[in-house]
Scaffold this motif. Structure first.
Motif, PDB file in Angstrom:
ATOM      1  N   PHE A  21      -1.933  17.219 -16.072  1.00 57.75           N
ATOM      2  CA  PHE A  21      -2.298  16.236 -17.078  1.00 57.75           C
ATOM      3  C   PHE A  21      -1.556  14.956 -17.148  1.00 57.75           C
ATOM      4  CE2 PHE A  21      -1.853  14.528 -21.086  1.00 57.75           C
ATOM      5  CZ  PHE A  21      -3.062  14.306 -21.810  1.00 57.75           C
ATOM      6  N   ALA A  22      -0.193  15.129 -16.728  1.00 56.91           N
ATOM      7  CA  ALA A  22       0.309  14.002 -16.767  1.00 56.91           C
ATOM      8  C   ALA A  22       0.129  13.042 -15.332  1.00 56.91           C
ATOM      9  CB  ALA A  22       2.032  14.389 -16.493  1.00 56.91           C
ATOM     10  N   LEU A  23      -0.256  13.660 -14.318  1.00 58.71           N
ATOM     11  CA  LEU A  23      -0.629  13.011 -13.290  1.00 58.71           C
ATOM     12  C   LEU A  23      -1.811  12.330 -13.250  1.00 58.71           C
ATOM     13  CD1 LEU A  23      -0.066  12.179 -10.032  1.00 58.71           C
ATOM     14  CD2 LEU A  23      -1.197  14.387  -9.540  1.00 58.71           C
ATOM     15  N   HIS A  24      -2.547  12.962 -14.176  1.00 55.12           N
ATOM     16  CA  HIS A  24      -4.047  12.536 -14.508  1.00 55.12           C
ATOM     17  C   HIS A  24      -3.821  11.079 -15.331  1.00 55.12           C
ATOM     18  CE1 HIS A  24      -7.976  11.893 -16.325  1.00 55.12           C
ATOM     19  NE2 HIS A  24      -7.665  12.161 -17.289  1.00 55.12           N
ATOM     20  N   CYS A  25      -2.789  11.128 -16.326  1.00 51.14           N
ATOM     21  CA  CYS A  25      -2.494   9.969 -16.966  1.00 51.14           C
ATOM     22  C   CYS A  25      -1.871   8.784 -16.186  1.00 51.14           C
ATOM     23  CB  CYS A  25      -1.555  10.193 -18.213  1.00 51.14           C
ATOM     24  SG  CYS A  25      -2.602  11.497 -19.301  1.00 51.14           S
ATOM     25  N   TYR A  52      -3.444   5.010 -15.858  1.00 49.51           N
ATOM     26  CA  TYR A  52      -2.627   3.869 -16.131  1.00 49.51           C
ATOM     27  C   TYR A  52      -2.644   3.061 -15.118  1.00 49.51           C
ATOM     28  CZ  TYR A  52       1.782   1.437 -16.961  1.00 49.51           C
ATOM     29  OH  TYR A  52       2.773   0.397 -17.399  1.00 49.51           O
ATOM     30  N   ALA A  53      -2.448   3.442 -13.869  1.00 48.49           N
ATOM     31  CA  ALA A  53      -2.390   2.642 -12.574  1.00 48.49           C
ATOM     32  C   ALA A  53      -4.013   2.052 -12.414  1.00 48.49           C
ATOM     33  CB  ALA A  53      -2.406   3.388 -11.196  1.00 48.49           C
ATOM     34  N   GLY A  54      -4.897   2.890 -12.522  1.00 46.99           N
ATOM     35  CA  GLY A  54      -6.246   2.230 -12.278  1.00 46.99           C
ATOM     36  C   GLY A  54      -6.769   1.325 -13.378  1.00 46.99           C
ATOM     37  N   ASP A  55      -6.246   1.551 -14.698  1.00 47.63           N
ATOM     38  CA  ASP A  55      -6.809   0.547 -15.653  1.00 47.63           C
ATOM     39  C   ASP A  55      -5.798  -0.782 -15.408  1.00 47.63           C
ATOM     40  OD1 ASP A  55      -7.894  -0.092 -18.170  1.00 47.63           O
ATOM     41  OD2 ASP A  55      -6.232  -0.002 -19.298  1.00 47.63           O
ATOM     42  N   GLY A  56      -4.729  -0.665 -15.209  1.00 48.17           N
ATOM     43  CA  GLY A  56      -3.800  -1.903 -14.964  1.00 48.17           C
ATOM     44  C   GLY A  56      -4.433  -2.657 -14.015  1.00 48.17           C
ATOM     45  N   ILE A  57      -4.875  -1.995 -12.754  1.00 49.75           N
ATOM     46  CA  ILE A  57      -5.231  -2.673 -11.519  1.00 49.75           C
ATOM     47  C   ILE A  57      -6.552  -3.209 -11.771  1.00 49.75           C
ATOM     48  CG2 ILE A  57      -6.039  -2.594  -9.101  1.00 49.75           C
ATOM     49  CD1 ILE A  57      -3.388  -0.261  -8.899  1.00 49.75           C
ATOM     50  N   ARG A  58      -7.581  -2.494 -12.300  1.00 51.16           N
ATOM     51  CA  ARG A  58      -8.853  -3.249 -12.484  1.00 51.16           C
ATOM     52  C   ARG A  58      -8.691  -4.332 -13.726  1.00 51.16           C
ATOM     53  NH1 ARG A  58     -12.273  -1.229 -16.658  1.00 51.16           N
ATOM     54  NH2 ARG A  58     -10.983   0.326 -17.864  1.00 51.16           N
ATOM     55  N   THR A  59      -7.833  -4.293 -14.642  1.00 49.88           N
ATOM     56  CA  THR A  59      -7.968  -5.322 -15.464  1.00 49.88           C
ATOM     57  C   THR A  59      -6.854  -6.238 -15.140  1.00 49.88           C
ATOM     58  OG1 THR A  59      -6.125  -4.271 -16.800  1.00 49.88           O
ATOM     59  CG2 THR A  59      -8.593  -3.665 -17.476  1.00 49.88           C
ATOM     60  N   ASN A  60      -6.603  -6.509 -13.908  1.00 50.97           N
ATOM     61  CA  ASN A  60      -5.414  -7.329 -13.345  1.00 50.97           C
ATOM     62  C   ASN A  60      -4.374  -7.470 -14.165  1.00 50.97           C
ATOM     63  OD1 ASN A  60      -4.474  -9.049 -11.378  1.00 50.97           O
ATOM     64  ND2 ASN A  60      -5.235 -10.952 -12.545  1.00 50.97           N
ATOM     65  N   PHE A  61      -3.712  -6.296 -14.729  1.00 50.38           N
ATOM     66  CA  PHE A  61      -2.649  -6.284 -15.270  1.00 50.38           C
ATOM     67  C   PHE A  61      -2.509  -6.671 -16.883  1.00 50.38           C
ATOM     68  CE2 PHE A  61      -1.778  -4.867 -11.235  1.00 50.38           C
ATOM     69  CZ  PHE A  61      -1.134  -3.711 -11.235  1.00 50.38           C
ATOM     70  N   ARG A  62      -3.602  -6.996 -17.425  1.00 54.97           N
ATOM     71  CA  ARG A  62      -3.731  -7.318 -18.827  1.00 54.97           C
ATOM     72  C   ARG A  62      -3.385  -6.492 -19.870  1.00 54.97           C
ATOM     73  NH1 ARG A  62      -8.564  -9.567 -16.892  1.00 54.97           N
ATOM     74  NH2 ARG A  62      -9.651  -7.820 -18.010  1.00 54.97           N
ATOM     75  N   LEU A  65       4.045   5.464 -23.350  1.00 54.05           N
ATOM     76  CA  LEU A  65       4.495   6.695 -23.103  1.00 54.05           C
ATOM     77  C   LEU A  65       4.634   7.044 -21.495  1.00 54.05           C
ATOM     78  CD1 LEU A  65       2.325   8.912 -25.468  1.00 54.05           C
ATOM     79  CD2 LEU A  65       4.846   8.639 -25.500  1.00 54.05           C
ATOM     80  N   ILE A  66       4.230   5.975 -20.683  1.00 56.77           N
ATOM     81  CA  ILE A  66       4.217   6.347 -19.287  1.00 56.77           C
ATOM     82  C   ILE A  66       5.580   6.611 -18.518  1.00 56.77           C
ATOM     83  CG2 ILE A  66       4.719   3.804 -18.490  1.00 56.77           C
ATOM     84  CD1 ILE A  66       1.915   6.094 -17.497  1.00 56.77           C
ATOM     85  N   THR A  67       6.650   6.270 -19.197  1.00 59.16           N
ATOM     86  CA  THR A  67       7.743   6.848 -18.388  1.00 59.16           C
ATOM     87  C   THR A  67       7.981   8.173 -18.575  1.00 59.16           C
ATOM     88  OG1 THR A  67       9.205   5.949 -20.158  1.00 59.16           O
ATOM     89  CG2 THR A  67       8.857   4.751 -18.422  1.00 59.16           C
ATOM     90  N   THR A  68       7.581   8.893 -19.896  1.00 63.06           N
ATOM     91  CA  THR A  68       7.563  10.076 -20.182  1.00 63.06           C
ATOM     92  C   THR A  68       6.492  10.941 -19.284  1.00 63.06           C
ATOM     93  OG1 THR A  68       8.339   9.598 -22.323  1.00 63.06           O
ATOM     94  CG2 THR A  68       7.269  11.882 -22.014  1.00 63.06           C
TER      95      THR A  68
END
Length: 143
Positions: free
Chosen positions: A68-72, A76-86, A50-53
């Motif tokens: 809310f969308a900005l919060h998501c 998305y960015a924080g989770d991707g970066i902290r997990t090294n994009f897994r 849903l990230i593009t929406t």
């Protein structure tokens, strides 16, 4: 594609809404109390599907659910970066950041700046800021 004039009839499956349902809800967010949604609904919808929406909604200053969308997007960015994009592709985040930097307003530019700062310094990840809305509420730049 704007659905501002359409009626929102609810989610068939709130845990896994379709892009069209999410978009319709975003322009009529008062039609569903978030307290009736599954716990951590923001974390559930802030995934790759849903990230593009969510990005389109966050880019629209007229969207009632923009924050809310900005919060998501922060999740998305924080989770991707902290997990090294897994969890999601680095390439998709980079494309979103480039688009925000090209055509976004101040809120989107701040999100892009913060995401790029976190990419350069992953140690700046603070769960409260990225996943609990701290950076959205405070609208501040890292660093």
């Amino acid at each position: 594609m704007s659905v501002q004039g359409s009626t929102f009839h609810g989610f068939a499956n709130p845990v896994d809404p379709s892009p069209a349902e999410l978009r319709a809800w975003a322009y009529r967010p008062d039609s569903v109390q978030l307290t009736t949604m599954p716990q951590d609904w923001d974390l559930l919808v802030a995934g790759d599907r849903l990230i593009t929406t969510l990005f389109d909604l966050a880019m629209d200053p007229a969207c009632p659910a923009r924050r809310f969308a900005l919060h998501c997007l922060y999740i998305y960015a924080g989770d991707g970066i902290r997990t090294n994009f897994r969890a999601q592709p680095r390439r998709r985040l980079r494309k979103l950041l480039e688009q925000a930097e090209r055509t976004g307003d101040e809120l989107m530019l701040t999100w892009a700046y913060n995401a790029r700062t976190l990419m350069a310094q992953p140690g700046l990840f603070v769960y409260r800021d990225w996943c609990e809305g701290g950076l959205v509420r405070e609208n501040r730049r890292l660093g």
